[in-house]
Scaffold this motif. Structure first.
Motif, PDB file in Angstrom:
ATOM      1  N   ARG A  52       3.271   6.953   6.230  1.00  0.00           N
ATOM      2  CA  ARG A  52       2.976   5.740   6.143  1.00  0.00           C
ATOM      3  C   ARG A  52       2.687   5.422   7.657  1.00  0.00           C
ATOM      4  O   ARG A  52       3.035   6.189   8.640  1.00  0.00           O
ATOM      5  CB  ARG A  52       3.900   4.959   5.577  1.00  0.00           C
ATOM      6  N   TYR A  64      10.105   6.354  13.332  1.00  0.00           N
ATOM      7  CA  TYR A  64       9.687   7.355  12.622  1.00  0.00           C
ATOM      8  C   TYR A  64       8.768   8.092  13.420  1.00  0.00           C
ATOM      9  O   TYR A  64       8.263   7.600  14.377  1.00  0.00           O
ATOM     10  CB  TYR A  64       8.966   6.871  11.646  1.00  0.00           C
ATOM     11  N   TYR A  92       8.273  10.351   2.844  1.00  0.00           N
ATOM     12  CA  TYR A  92       9.278  10.375   3.888  1.00  0.00           C
ATOM     13  C   TYR A  92      10.470  11.575   3.947  1.00  0.00           C
ATOM     14  O   TYR A  92      10.672  11.910   2.797  1.00  0.00           O
ATOM     15  CB  TYR A  92      10.072   9.065   3.702  1.00  0.00           C
ATOM     16  N   ARG A 160       6.973  -4.108  -2.650  1.00  0.00           N
ATOM     17  CA  ARG A 160       8.383  -3.863  -2.324  1.00  0.00           C
ATOM     18  C   ARG A 160       9.450  -4.553  -3.341  1.00  0.00           C
ATOM     19  O   ARG A 160      10.425  -4.199  -3.524  1.00  0.00           O
ATOM     20  CB  ARG A 160       8.559  -4.043  -0.810  1.00  0.00           C
TER      21      ARG A 160
HETATM   22  P1  5GP Z   1       9.929   1.480   5.363  1.00  0.00           P
HETATM   23  O1  5GP Z   1       8.446   2.055   4.977  1.00  0.00           O
HETATM   24  O2  5GP Z   1      10.166   0.104   4.767  1.00  0.00           O
HETATM   25  O3  5GP Z   1      10.141   1.779   6.736  1.00  0.00           O
HETATM   26  O4  5GP Z   1      10.711   2.269   4.252  1.00  0.00           O
HETATM   27  C1  5GP Z   1      10.616   2.507   3.003  1.00  0.00           C
HETATM   28  C2  5GP Z   1      11.971   3.068   2.402  1.00  0.00           C
HETATM   29  O5  5GP Z   1      12.008   4.770   2.810  1.00  0.00           O
HETATM   30  C3  5GP Z   1      13.037   2.443   2.726  1.00  0.00           C
HETATM   31  O6  5GP Z   1      14.055   2.427   1.662  1.00  0.00           O
HETATM   32  C4  5GP Z   1      13.732   3.609   3.819  1.00  0.00           C
HETATM   33  O7  5GP Z   1      15.033   3.554   3.696  1.00  0.00           O
HETATM   34  C5  5GP Z   1      13.136   4.898   2.843  1.00  0.00           C
HETATM   35  N1  5GP Z   1      13.152   6.044   4.003  1.00  0.00           N
HETATM   36  C6  5GP Z   1      12.875   6.223   5.302  1.00  0.00           C
HETATM   37  N2  5GP Z   1      13.125   7.271   5.686  1.00  0.00           N
HETATM   38  C7  5GP Z   1      13.324   8.092   4.648  1.00  0.00           C
HETATM   39  C8  5GP Z   1      13.666   9.638   4.434  1.00  0.00           C
HETATM   40  O8  5GP Z   1      13.488  10.207   5.270  1.00  0.00           O
HETATM   41  N3  5GP Z   1      13.697   9.949   3.194  1.00  0.00           N
HETATM   42  C9  5GP Z   1      14.024   9.061   2.295  1.00  0.00           C
HETATM   43  N4  5GP Z   1      14.420   9.581   1.015  1.00  0.00           N
HETATM   44  N5  5GP Z   1      13.842   7.802   2.194  1.00  0.00           N
HETATM   45  C10 5GP Z   1      13.480   7.419   3.457  1.00  0.00           C
END
Ligand code: 5GP
Length: 218
Positions: A52, A64, A92, A160
């Motif tokens: 993303r 990230y 992710y 979301r």
């Molecule tokens: P955001 O885009 O809001 O930072 O994260 C979206 C979702 O992806 C959140 O629920 C976050 O905890 C999850 N997420 C972030 N990094 C990882 C990862 O490395 N692995 C997995 N499985 N989920 C992740």
């Protein structure tokens, strides 16, 4: 996942743990995780890789590692991830090598990842994994927090929120569940979980030689 690492200045041999925190977006998990890391030098956050785009204020290598879909696929093919998943239409993943290095050093690693990642890590190393799910007090509260942080476009926020219920359904797979209606109280609960889990006998490898010395005393 075994290790014979040292921590605390090399005095106490410990087996590091992986603390996994999940919640629907906007439940306050990231703020709780940041404070826990800030107050515990033995706990290091795992920095995930994602396809993303960075939000305003996010820096590569900080929140990230931001990569292209192609680079992400190459990392998957190379076995570079401990786990990875598609979340909100993006990929992710938790890079394997830094986590292994920390655990081998007897240190703890914190993951802020979704339920798929939590399950995967629990499968890989059940004895070294502690999972915590953060619940919002109400869905209205989630919506309010997503709008207040104003980091995402309206349609992204709607998506979301639409996913929140599906994520909440996985609460039962976690070791601990905390309702974040009061940040300080929720933080105190999270810190207690971490402190107690660190004290578990099997993570404190230094106790066995201590006991051997005690029993050898005349
Ligand atoms: P955001 O885009 O809001 O930072 O994260 C979206 C979702 O992806 C959140 O629920 C976050 O905890 C999850 N997420 C972030 N990094 C990882 C990862 O490395 N692995 C997995 N499985 N989920 C992740």
């Amino acid at each position: 996942m075994s290790n014979s690492g040292m921590s605390n200045g090399g005095e106490e041999r410990r087996r590091g743990l992986m603390l996994v925190i999940s919640s629907p977006s906007g439940a306050g998990k990231t703020s709780l995780a940041r404070r826990l890391v800030a107050e515990h030098p033995d706990l290091t956050p795992s920095v995930s890789v994602t396809t993303r785009k960075a939000r305003p204020g996010e820096e590569d290598g900080h929140e990230y590692w931001f990569v292209t879909a192609g680079a992400f696929r190459d990392m998957v093919a190379d076995g570079a991830f401990l786990e990875w998943a598609e979340v909100h239409e993006h990929a992710y993943g938790s890079p394997r090598a830094p986590v292994m290095r920390l655990l081998e050093d007897g240190r703890d690693v914190l993951f802020d990842i979704d339920w798929q990642g939590a399950q995967a890590i629990q499968r890989v190393a059940p004895e070294d994994t502690v999972t915590v799910f953060i619940l919002p007090p109400t869905i209205g509260d989630l919506a309010k927090r997503l709008h207040t942080r104003a980091q995402d476009a309206e349609d992204v926020i709607d998506r979301r929120l639409g996913r929140a219920r599906g994520e909440i359904e996985h609460w039962v797979d976690y070791d601990y569940v905390i309702v974040n209606d009061d940040f300080d109280l929720a933080y105190a609960k999270l810190a207690s979980i971490y402190h107690a889990e660190r004290l578990r006998r099997e993570r404190n490898l230094w106790i066995e030689p201590l006991v051997a010395r005690l029993l050898a005393e005349p």
